[in-house]
Scaffold this motif. Sequence first.
Motif, PDB file in Angstrom:
ATOM      1  N   THR A 195       0.819  -1.212   0.000  1.00 24.87           N
ATOM      2  CA  THR A 195       0.000   0.000   0.000  1.00 24.87           C
ATOM      3  C   THR A 195       0.854   1.265   0.000  1.00 24.87           C
ATOM      4  O   THR A 195       0.566   2.228  -0.712  1.00 24.87           O
ATOM      5  CB  THR A 195      -0.939   0.005   1.224  1.00 24.87           C
ATOM      6  N   ILE A 196       1.929   1.271   0.785  1.00 28.16           N
ATOM      7  CA  ILE A 196       2.817   2.435   0.831  1.00 28.16           C
ATOM      8  C   ILE A 196       3.462   2.671  -0.537  1.00 28.16           C
ATOM      9  O   ILE A 196       3.568   3.817  -1.010  1.00 28.16           O
ATOM     10  CB  ILE A 196       3.902   2.246   1.918  1.00 28.16           C
ATOM     11  N   LYS A 197       3.890   1.586  -1.198  1.00 27.03           N
ATOM     12  CA  LYS A 197       4.458   1.712  -2.549  1.00 27.03           C
ATOM     13  C   LYS A 197       3.432   2.293  -3.520  1.00 27.03           C
ATOM     14  O   LYS A 197       3.771   3.137  -4.362  1.00 27.03           O
ATOM     15  CB  LYS A 197       4.927   0.343  -3.051  1.00 27.03           C
ATOM     16  N   SER A 198       2.181   1.864  -3.391  1.00 22.18           N
ATOM     17  CA  SER A 198       1.109   2.373  -4.253  1.00 22.18           C
ATOM     18  C   SER A 198       0.896   3.871  -4.056  1.00 22.18           C
ATOM     19  O   SER A 198       0.710   4.613  -5.021  1.00 22.18           O
ATOM     20  CB  SER A 198      -0.210   1.636  -3.962  1.00 22.18           C
ATOM     21  N   ILE A 199       0.936   4.311  -2.803  1.00 25.62           N
ATOM     22  CA  ILE A 199       0.731   5.732  -2.507  1.00 25.62           C
ATOM     23  C   ILE A 199       1.831   6.575  -3.156  1.00 25.62           C
ATOM     24  O   ILE A 199       1.547   7.613  -3.778  1.00 25.62           O
ATOM     25  CB  ILE A 199       0.692   5.970  -0.983  1.00 25.62           C
ATOM     26  N   ILE A 200       3.076   6.133  -3.031  1.00 29.66           N
ATOM     27  CA  ILE A 200       4.204   6.877  -3.611  1.00 29.66           C
ATOM     28  C   ILE A 200       4.090   6.952  -5.133  1.00 29.66           C
ATOM     29  O   ILE A 200       4.236   8.030  -5.736  1.00 29.66           O
ATOM     30  CB  ILE A 200       5.546   6.222  -3.213  1.00 29.66           C
ATOM     31  N   ILE A 201       3.811   5.813  -5.773  1.00 30.47           N
ATOM     32  CA  ILE A 201       3.669   5.779  -7.235  1.00 30.47           C
ATOM     33  C   ILE A 201       2.520   6.665  -7.690  1.00 30.47           C
ATOM     34  O   ILE A 201       2.635   7.417  -8.670  1.00 30.47           O
ATOM     35  CB  ILE A 201       3.453   4.331  -7.733  1.00 30.47           C
ATOM     36  N   ASN A 202       1.399   6.614  -6.959  1.00 27.07           N
ATOM     37  CA  ASN A 202       0.218   7.392  -7.361  1.00 27.07           C
ATOM     38  C   ASN A 202       0.419   8.893  -7.208  1.00 27.07           C
ATOM     39  O   ASN A 202      -0.121   9.673  -7.998  1.00 27.07           O
ATOM     40  CB  ASN A 202      -1.003   6.942  -6.552  1.00 27.07           C
ATOM     41  N   ILE A 203       1.170   9.307  -6.208  1.00 23.08           N
ATOM     42  CA  ILE A 203       1.443  10.742  -6.040  1.00 23.08           C
ATOM     43  C   ILE A 203       2.239  11.261  -7.239  1.00 23.08           C
ATOM     44  O   ILE A 203       1.894  12.297  -7.834  1.00 23.08           O
ATOM     45  CB  ILE A 203       2.210  11.006  -4.722  1.00 23.08           C
ATOM     46  N   VAL A 204       3.297  10.521  -7.608  1.00 25.98           N
ATOM     47  CA  VAL A 204       4.120  10.913  -8.758  1.00 25.98           C
ATOM     48  C   VAL A 204       3.297  10.891 -10.036  1.00 25.98           C
ATOM     49  O   VAL A 204       3.355  11.824 -10.858  1.00 25.98           O
ATOM     50  CB  VAL A 204       5.336   9.972  -8.893  1.00 25.98           C
ATOM     51  N   LEU A 205       2.508   9.815 -10.208  1.00 26.60           N
ATOM     52  CA  LEU A 205       1.705   9.654 -11.429  1.00 26.60           C
ATOM     53  C   LEU A 205       0.629  10.728 -11.551  1.00 26.60           C
ATOM     54  O   LEU A 205       0.381  11.249 -12.647  1.00 26.60           O
ATOM     55  CB  LEU A 205       1.067   8.263 -11.426  1.00 26.60           C
ATOM     56  N   THR A 206      -0.007  11.074 -10.454  1.00 30.82           N
ATOM     57  CA  THR A 206      -1.050  12.098 -10.470  1.00 30.82           C
ATOM     58  C   THR A 206      -0.494  13.450 -10.918  1.00 30.82           C
ATOM     59  O   THR A 206      -1.085  14.122 -11.781  1.00 30.82           O
ATOM     60  CB  THR A 206      -1.689  12.238  -9.067  1.00 30.82           C
ATOM     61  N   ILE A 207       0.631  13.840 -10.323  1.00 27.00           N
ATOM     62  CA  ILE A 207       1.253  15.119 -10.693  1.00 27.00           C
ATOM     63  C   ILE A 207       1.643  15.116 -12.171  1.00 27.00           C
ATOM     64  O   ILE A 207       1.376  16.084 -12.899  1.00 27.00           O
ATOM     65  CB  ILE A 207       2.490  15.388  -9.806  1.00 27.00           C
ATOM     66  N   PHE A 208       2.261  14.017 -12.632  1.00 28.81           N
ATOM     67  CA  PHE A 208       2.707  13.898 -14.023  1.00 28.81           C
ATOM     68  C   PHE A 208       1.531  13.976 -15.006  1.00 28.81           C
ATOM     69  O   PHE A 208       1.582  14.688 -16.020  1.00 28.81           O
ATOM     70  CB  PHE A 208       3.465  12.575 -14.199  1.00 28.81           C
ATOM     71  N   LYS A 209       0.440  13.289 -14.694  1.00 26.63           N
ATOM     72  CA  LYS A 209      -0.705  13.240 -15.608  1.00 26.63           C
ATOM     73  C   LYS A 209      -1.447  14.580 -15.667  1.00 26.63           C
ATOM     74  O   LYS A 209      -1.835  15.037 -16.752  1.00 26.63           O
ATOM     75  CB  LYS A 209      -1.650  12.107 -15.198  1.00 26.63           C
ATOM     76  N   ILE A 210      -1.643  15.204 -14.529  1.00 24.70           N
ATOM     77  CA  ILE A 210      -2.352  16.486 -14.522  1.00 24.70           C
ATOM     78  C   ILE A 210      -1.537  17.564 -15.238  1.00 24.70           C
ATOM     79  O   ILE A 210      -2.083  18.341 -16.043  1.00 24.70           O
ATOM     80  CB  ILE A 210      -2.691  16.918 -13.075  1.00 24.70           C
ATOM     81  N   LEU A 211      -0.217  17.597 -14.980  1.00 25.01           N
ATOM     82  CA  LEU A 211       0.640  18.571 -15.668  1.00 25.01           C
ATOM     83  C   LEU A 211       0.678  18.299 -17.177  1.00 25.01           C
ATOM     84  O   LEU A 211       0.650  19.234 -17.982  1.00 25.01           O
ATOM     85  CB  LEU A 211       2.064  18.523 -15.096  1.00 25.01           C
ATOM     86  N   SER A 212       0.721  17.006 -17.550  1.00 25.77           N
ATOM     87  CA  SER A 212       0.712  16.649 -18.977  1.00 25.77           C
ATOM     88  C   SER A 212      -0.591  17.076 -19.633  1.00 25.77           C
ATOM     89  O   SER A 212      -0.596  17.531 -20.783  1.00 25.77           O
ATOM     90  CB  SER A 212       0.897  15.132 -19.142  1.00 25.77           C
ATOM     91  N   GLY A 213      -1.692  16.934 -18.901  1.00 24.95           N
ATOM     92  CA  GLY A 213      -2.991  17.335 -19.441  1.00 24.95           C
ATOM     93  C   GLY A 213      -3.090  18.839 -19.624  1.00 24.95           C
ATOM     94  O   GLY A 213      -3.628  19.320 -20.630  1.00 24.95           O
ATOM     95  N   ILE A 214      -2.563  19.589 -18.656  1.00 28.25           N
ATOM     96  CA  ILE A 214      -2.610  21.058 -18.737  1.00 28.25           C
ATOM     97  C   ILE A 214      -1.693  21.560 -19.849  1.00 28.25           C
ATOM     98  O   ILE A 214      -2.112  22.361 -20.701  1.00 28.25           O
ATOM     99  CB  ILE A 214      -2.198  21.685 -17.385  1.00 28.25           C
ATOM    100  N   ILE A 215      -0.435  21.089 -19.858  1.00 31.74           N
ATOM    101  CA  ILE A 215       0.530  21.539 -20.869  1.00 31.74           C
ATOM    102  C   ILE A 215       0.146  21.041 -22.261  1.00 31.74           C
ATOM    103  O   ILE A 215       0.279  21.763 -23.251  1.00 31.74           O
ATOM    104  CB  ILE A 215       1.951  21.043 -20.500  1.00 31.74           C
ATOM    105  N   GLY A 216      -0.372  19.805 -22.317  1.00 33.77           N
ATOM    106  CA  GLY A 216      -0.695  19.209 -23.624  1.00 33.77           C
ATOM    107  C   GLY A 216      -2.122  19.424 -24.087  1.00 33.77           C
ATOM    108  O   GLY A 216      -2.553  18.798 -25.056  1.00 33.77           O
ATOM    109  N   SER A 217      -2.877  20.279 -23.398  1.00 35.70           N
ATOM    110  CA  SER A 217      -4.257  20.623 -23.800  1.00 35.70           C
ATOM    111  C   SER A 217      -5.157  19.396 -23.931  1.00 35.70           C
ATOM    112  O   SER A 217      -5.847  19.211 -24.936  1.00 35.70           O
ATOM    113  CB  SER A 217      -4.246  21.389 -25.132  1.00 35.70           C
ATOM    114  N   SER A 218      -5.151  18.557 -22.901  1.00 38.45           N
ATOM    115  CA  SER A 218      -5.987  17.353 -22.931  1.00 38.45           C
ATOM    116  C   SER A 218      -6.877  17.279 -21.703  1.00 38.45           C
ATOM    117  O   SER A 218      -6.419  17.013 -20.591  1.00 38.45           O
ATOM    118  CB  SER A 218      -5.116  16.096 -23.016  1.00 38.45           C
ATOM    119  N   ASN A 219      -8.171  17.508 -21.904  1.00 42.37           N
ATOM    120  CA  ASN A 219      -9.134  17.398 -20.803  1.00 42.37           C
ATOM    121  C   ASN A 219      -9.213  15.959 -20.298  1.00 42.37           C
ATOM    122  O   ASN A 219      -9.390  15.712 -19.105  1.00 42.37           O
ATOM    123  CB  ASN A 219     -10.521  17.851 -21.280  1.00 42.37           C
TER     124      ASN A 219
END
Length: 297
Positions: A12-36
């Motif tokens: 579970t701890i590993k999942s939390i760490i991966i998800n925090i990194v993934l969430t930031i990466f995906k939201i920033l990619s969506g904003i910069i890459g114009s993808s809702n």
Amino acid sequence: MNERLNESTSATIKSIIINIVLTIFKILSGIIGSSNAMIADGIHSASDIITSIGVLAGNIISKKPDDDEHNYGHEKAETLVGFTLSLVLIYVGFKIGYNSLLLMFNLDKIKTPTYLPIIAALVSIALKEYQFYITIKIAKKINSPSLKADAWHHRSDSLSSIGALLGIIGSRIGFKILDPLSGFIVCILVLKVGLDILKTSANELLDYSITKQEQEKIKDLIMTVEGVNYVTSFKSRKHGSYIYIDLSICVDPNITVYKGHEIAHKVEDKIKENIENIKAVAVHIDACTVRYNQKKH
């Protein structure tokens, strides 16, 4: 038990760490890459962080020993967490479906995304499938309902990323309708998983019994114990990932109390030695002179 919970906590701890990194990466990619679609998918990943924290809390509570207020332990905390996670999944499913329907009727609001969200979607699919595989493997090994729920949440996020990927690609080649349509299909899959987990968790909270096949297997084991003439009654209930059994057996009325007590202990030991995740067995002794064929009754 501690080893079992430690495995769940580590995953579970590993999942939390991966998800925090993934969430930031995906939201920033969506904003910069114009993808809702990718922004929405990033929000979906953020929900994984919340559910994983819930599983972690469930594991910590489950470690607590029996006490005066909780004579049967705290293992049902896992089931309660699984129940809560299922509600989160259902909410996320409805949210994805609702937003997808809105976009289907407002295609002019969909911008053409860049290649960055495509890369983010591919990374997300790979990581979430890896998380699902590892988490479900541990969940099955230790029979944890909350960890199983969390594993399926990883799978739902992977499906969400696949839907986002198809939508992004479709939008880039001119088929804007594919974005919201893919999201709507994902919402149906997420809802199904959420409802399945909700049903299982609700049954366990209501002291759901083990399956008929499992009951028959245990009864057959009991009848191999010398001195047991018949299984008079048999009751079971799930307690998180563990099982409690209450049963009555018929023995010769002419034996001593000590001998009857010895037979009851043998029955208890036989069940615990051959069936996994048994926490307690309560054996009541009845008197009967005839040995019955259990399978005929």
